[in-house]
Design an enzyme around this catalytic site. Structure first.
Site, short mmCIF file in Angstrom:
data_model
loop_
_atom_site.label_atom_id
_atom_site.label_comp_id
_atom_site.label_asym_id
_atom_site.label_seq_id
_atom_site.Cartn_x
_atom_site.Cartn_y
_atom_site.Cartn_z
N LYS A 73 84.94 12.74 86.94
CA LYS A 73 83.94 13.78 87.19
C LYS A 73 83.29 14.30 85.92
O LYS A 73 82.09 14.58 85.89
CB LYS A 73 84.57 14.92 88.00
CG LYS A 73 84.82 14.54 89.45
CD LYS A 73 85.26 15.73 90.27
CE LYS A 73 85.26 15.36 91.74
NZ LYS A 73 83.90 15.06 92.25
N ASP A 97 78.75 14.44 91.93
CA ASP A 97 78.71 14.61 90.48
C ASP A 97 77.29 14.53 89.95
O ASP A 97 76.92 15.24 89.00
CB ASP A 97 79.58 13.55 89.80
CG ASP A 97 81.05 13.73 90.09
OD1 ASP A 97 81.46 14.87 90.38
OD2 ASP A 97 81.79 12.73 90.03
N GLY A 142 77.61 2.27 93.26
CA GLY A 142 78.21 2.71 92.01
C GLY A 142 78.07 4.19 91.78
O GLY A 142 77.56 4.94 92.62
#
Length: 324
Positions: free
Chosen positions: A52, A268, A303
């Site tokens: 993260k 994120d 991804g």
């Protein structure tokens, strides 16, 4: 989608200092998640930068912020994977240290055809980032516009980052993911506290609301704890967008409709862009519009950091959304 350096320029008022985790993501793509005891074949496999802290630092950097990532790697081969990714994105690594004898953090990720994912994280060197390490890096707060951290660091470290930010008069953004038991004093200085609906409920926020509760209900729940739980609140609602509240008001931002390919790291992307927008002086509702746009763009590619869009694309999509 992502490129080295922030696309389109702009931003770069004060620095965003990210105290965070760095992992290497090992991702398998499957048709459906295996049941307990079942073995399934993967359709694809990728190894890439994750964690993260790293994800959010890259997202903020691509959104135009000056970013300093304060993190720890192990002394293994995976550390080189992380360093190569940092270099490709042009992210400074002066504050990324090495912990001898420890592995670099790793995330074992499975992504189903639906775009949903499961993740198992092994902290590795991230667990060595203790409160003493935070104190040794406190000088990096000088001149910072904002400090950002997440629930993947040890609890004592998160609390030390919150205290150091407050003492330095620097805005503190806490993404409490995963939801760990940090002190109420650390939560109280978060501006904003960023959580999804599941994380929110662990704090008693929206405890009576179901997953299908309206955005308006979550907006009102967030507004009800401003000043009591945290200085401001952002609750992400997945493909429905996000809500936010601070002392001046509360807002709901609907997500654009997109075809999700992989949701890994989308939160994120949103949090990193949120931090970048706040660091350049944007008001909370405007920053949330950009954050929602960043998340919507990220889910359209496979991804984590490689799915993140640059500043121009994020702001162009944000301009087509409203905070109400």
């Amino acid at each position: 989608m992502a490129e080295a350096g922030p696309a389109g320029g702009g931003g770069r008022h004060g620095a965003v200092v990210v105290f965070g985790s760095v992992n290497v993501d090992a991702t398998s793509y499957v048709a459906d998640f295996p049941r307990p005891g079942e073995t399934v074949h993967s359709r694809d496999f990728r190894v890439a930068l994750g964690g993260k802290g790293a994800n959010q630092a890259v997202a903020a950097h691509l959104a135009g912020a000056g970013v300093e990532l304060v993190a720890r790697l192990g002394d293994d081969a995976n550390a080189e994977v992380a360093r190569a990714a940092f270099a490709r994105f042009g992210l400074p690594t002066d504050a990324v240290g090495v912990v001898p004898g420890e592995p670099t953090g790793i995330a074992q990720i499975t992504v189903a055809e639906s775009g949903e994912n499961t993740i198992i994280v092994t902290a590795g060197a991230n667990a060595s980032f203790d409160a003493d390490a935070v104190r040794s890096e406190a000088a990096r707060l000088d001149g910072a516009a904002l400090v950002l951290t997440q629930g993947e660091l040890p609890v004592r470290s998160i609390e030390a980052i919150a205290a150091a930010s407050d003492a330095a008069g620097v805005r503190f953004v806490l993404n409490l993911a995963p939801p760990v038991a940090v002190s109420r004093s650390a939560l109280a200085v978060a501006d904003p506290l960023v959580v999804n609906v599941h994380e929110a409920r662990t704090l008693g926020l929206g405890a009576g609301l179901g997953d299908d509760a309206s955005a308006e209900a979550w907006r009102d729940a967030a507004a009800s704890v401003v000043g009591a739980l945290a200085r401001s609140i952002v609750v992400t609602l997945g493909d429905r967008g996000a809500v936010a509240a601070d002392a001046t008001g509360s807002w709901s931002v609907a997500a654009p409709r997109v075809a999700a390919v992989d949701t890994t790291g989308a939160g994120d992307a949103a949090t990193g862009v949120l931090a970048a927008m706040l660091a350049e002086g944007r008001a909370l509702p405007d920053a949330v519009r950009a954050a929602v746009a960043a998340g919507a763009l990220a889910v359209q590619e496979r991804g984590t950091v490689d799915s993140y869009a640059g500043r121009d694309d994020v702001l162009a999509l944000a301009d087509r959304t409203e905070a109400v």
